[in-house]
Design an enzyme around this catalytic site. Structure first.
Site, PDB file in Angstrom:
ATOM      1  CD1 TRP A 187      -2.135  -2.245   1.611  1.00 60.95           C
ATOM      2  CD2 TRP A 187      -3.062  -1.073  -0.051  1.00 60.95           C
ATOM      3  NE1 TRP A 187      -3.179  -2.983   1.095  1.00 60.95           N
ATOM      4  CE2 TRP A 187      -3.757  -2.293   0.080  1.00 60.95           C
ATOM      5  CE3 TRP A 187      -3.458  -0.176  -1.048  1.00 60.95           C
ATOM      6  CZ2 TRP A 187      -4.836  -2.632  -0.746  1.00 60.95           C
ATOM      7  CZ3 TRP A 187      -4.538  -0.510  -1.865  1.00 60.95           C
ATOM      8  CH2 TRP A 187      -5.204  -1.720  -1.711  1.00 60.95           C
ATOM      9  CG  ASP A 194      -3.731   4.040   3.985  1.00 58.93           C
ATOM     10  OD1 ASP A 194      -4.808   3.811   4.573  1.00 58.93           O
ATOM     11  OD2 ASP A 194      -3.419   3.480   2.909  1.00 58.93           O
ATOM     12  CE  LYS A 204      -9.381  -2.852   2.952  1.00 56.11           C
ATOM     13  NZ  LYS A 204      -8.215  -2.245   2.361  1.00 56.11           N
TER      14      LYS A 204
HETATM   15  C1  LIG Z   1      -7.667  -1.561   1.358  1.00 55.37           C
HETATM   16  C2  LIG Z   1      -6.620  -0.536   1.545  1.00 55.37           C
HETATM   17  C3  LIG Z   1      -6.560   0.615   0.725  1.00 55.37           C
HETATM   18  C4  LIG Z   1      -7.432   0.812  -0.499  1.00 55.37           C
HETATM   19  O1  LIG Z   1      -8.733   0.930  -0.286  1.00 55.37           O
HETATM   20  P1  LIG Z   1      -9.785   0.983  -1.522  1.00 55.37           P
HETATM   21  O2  LIG Z   1     -11.003   1.406  -0.806  1.00 55.37           O
HETATM   22  O3  LIG Z   1      -9.852  -0.379  -2.108  1.00 55.37           O
HETATM   23  O4  LIG Z   1      -9.281   2.001  -2.473  1.00 55.37           O
HETATM   24  C5  LIG Z   1      -5.612   1.558   1.012  1.00 55.37           C
HETATM   25  N1  LIG Z   1      -4.737   1.407   2.016  1.00 55.37           N
HETATM   26  C6  LIG Z   1      -4.735   0.304   2.795  1.00 55.37           C
HETATM   27  C7  LIG Z   1      -3.737   0.176   3.887  1.00 55.37           C
HETATM   28  C8  LIG Z   1      -5.681  -0.705   2.575  1.00 55.37           C
HETATM   29  O5  LIG Z   1      -5.671  -1.810   3.328  1.00 55.37           O
END
Ligand SMILES: *Cc1c(COP(=O)(O)O)cnc(C)c1O
Length: 359
Positions: A102, A172, A196
């Site tokens: 990521w 993030d 998530k």
């Molecule tokens: C899943 C994830 C993303 C991306 O998310 P999307 O909603 O699929 O764009 C970004 N950063 C991390 C750490 C993730 O686990």
């Protein structure tokens, strides 16, 4: 109907209570005569929903008044572009810490807009640790420092908040937001996709310190400008109304169940149960440095990788699903906020049984 224990890296499980509420309110929200899906985003009823969701998020995460909360679309991925577009503010460089998949995605997009200094990287050891702050080589000209607080693929989590002085820290938190209390004040900007830990796909939360709003690059399209979203209360365009409503229900569920302290305790209990087993096993293995192991995403391998498909079938028969890992990373258990302790207990039991049979 027996519900599965879903260990998917995303979207993750939702609490049964939340799904029951959604079903009960689906056709007629609070006597409005319509579903939340059908409501005007500018109507009194939806304004009540988004207002309550924001207030609950502020309360649960203890977000100071000097931070704005945005409800956006485009997932975690769109933030990889929105962050540089908005936070460069006249500078031409940014620091990124690379802890895997990521971080790399974020770096790739940032390179479209500025020169990226990789301040630290754990690539030398296959992304199995979080570089300590002493290892960081930051650029004094950097507009901000970006890191992924929990790398979903590598299973590496920062259990400390980096200190970046006057330089805004951008996190993030897509996979560990709301899994523990955090000190929002230490960050300039926090973002997380919702599917998530706090709801369903289609919603991204951005928490931004107010002095960082409003300096987007002149080329920034309106939809990518935090300033435009702040001015319009997340209604620069039609926001993801249903996803905001579900996030609101998840926040109410968190509040009712003891808040982030209780959630954190459960994450510690679930992840220790799994790591303790992995460390005792001769058959399963996790390679991440102990201090940096994620409480949320646990990648693991089998001594004999040829047994992976058999393992996936074995666990699926026991209602434990989506344990496949990322790309070449073998297997992985993702335990988001709605995963009950019982799910992990059953997983460890199944792993013991599998080891006894095939080990
Ligand atoms: C899943 C994830 C993303 C991306 O998310 P999307 O909603 O699929 O764009 C970004 N950063 C991390 C750490 C993730 O686990």
């Amino acid at each position: 109907m027996e519900r599965a224990y879903n260990f998917s890296p995303g979207p993750g499980m939702l609490p049964d209570e939340v799904l029951d509420r959604v079903r009960d309110e689906l056709l007629n929200w609070h006597g409005s005569g319509m579903s939340v899906m059908e409501m005007s985003h500018r109507g009194r009823q939806f304004l009540e929903i988004i207002g309550q969701t924001e207030a609950d998020l502020r309360e649960v995460l203890n977000i100071p008044a000097s931070y704005r909360i945005l409800f956006l679309q485009g997932g975690g991925n769109l933030q990889f572009a929105m962050v540089p577009l908005n936070l460069l503010r006249g500078r031409n460089a940014a620091d990124y810490v690379n802890t895997g998949y990521w971080s790399n995605r974020a770096i790739e997009d940032a390179r479209q807009f500025c020169s990226v200094n990789v301040a630290a990287s754990s690539e030398d050891a296959g992304f199995t640790y979080a570089p300590t702050q002493a290892q960081w080589r930051t650029d004094p000209e950097a507009a901000y420092v970006h890191y992924v607080s929990n790398d979903t693929a590598a299973g590496v989590e920062f259990h400390w908040v980096p200190a970046t002085g006057q330089v805004p820290l951008v996190a993030d938190m897509s996979t560990n937001i709301l899994s523990r209390p955090i000190d929002v004040n230490r960050h300039g900007l926090i973002y997380a996709c919702a599917q998530k830990n706090l709801g369903i796909a289609g919603l991204t939360i951005v928490i931004i310190r107010e002095d960082l709003v409003g300096g987007a690059l002149p080329i920034t399209p309106g939809m990518l400008d935090y300033g435009k979203h702040v001015e319009n209360g997340s209604m620069y365009n039609t926001p993801p109304t249903f996803a905001i409503y579900v996030a609101g229900l998840v926040l109410q569920w968190i509040k009712k169940n003891g808040g982030l302290t209780a959630i954190e305790e459960r994450h510690m209990a679930m992840s220790s149960l799994l790591y303790d087993f992995l460390d005792r096993s001769e058959f399963f293995r996790n390679r991440v440095r102990k201090n940096d192991r994620s409480r949320i995403n646990v990648p693991f391998t089998l001594r004999d990788p040829a047994l992976e498909e058999t393992f996936l079938k074995f666990t699926e028969e026991r209602g434990l699903v989506h344990l496949r890992g990322n790309l070449a990373l073998g297997l992985r258990a993702s335990m988001y906020n709605a995963m009950p302790y019982e799910g992990v207990r059953r997983l460890v039991e199944a792993m013991k049984e599998f080891e006894a049979r095939y080990g």
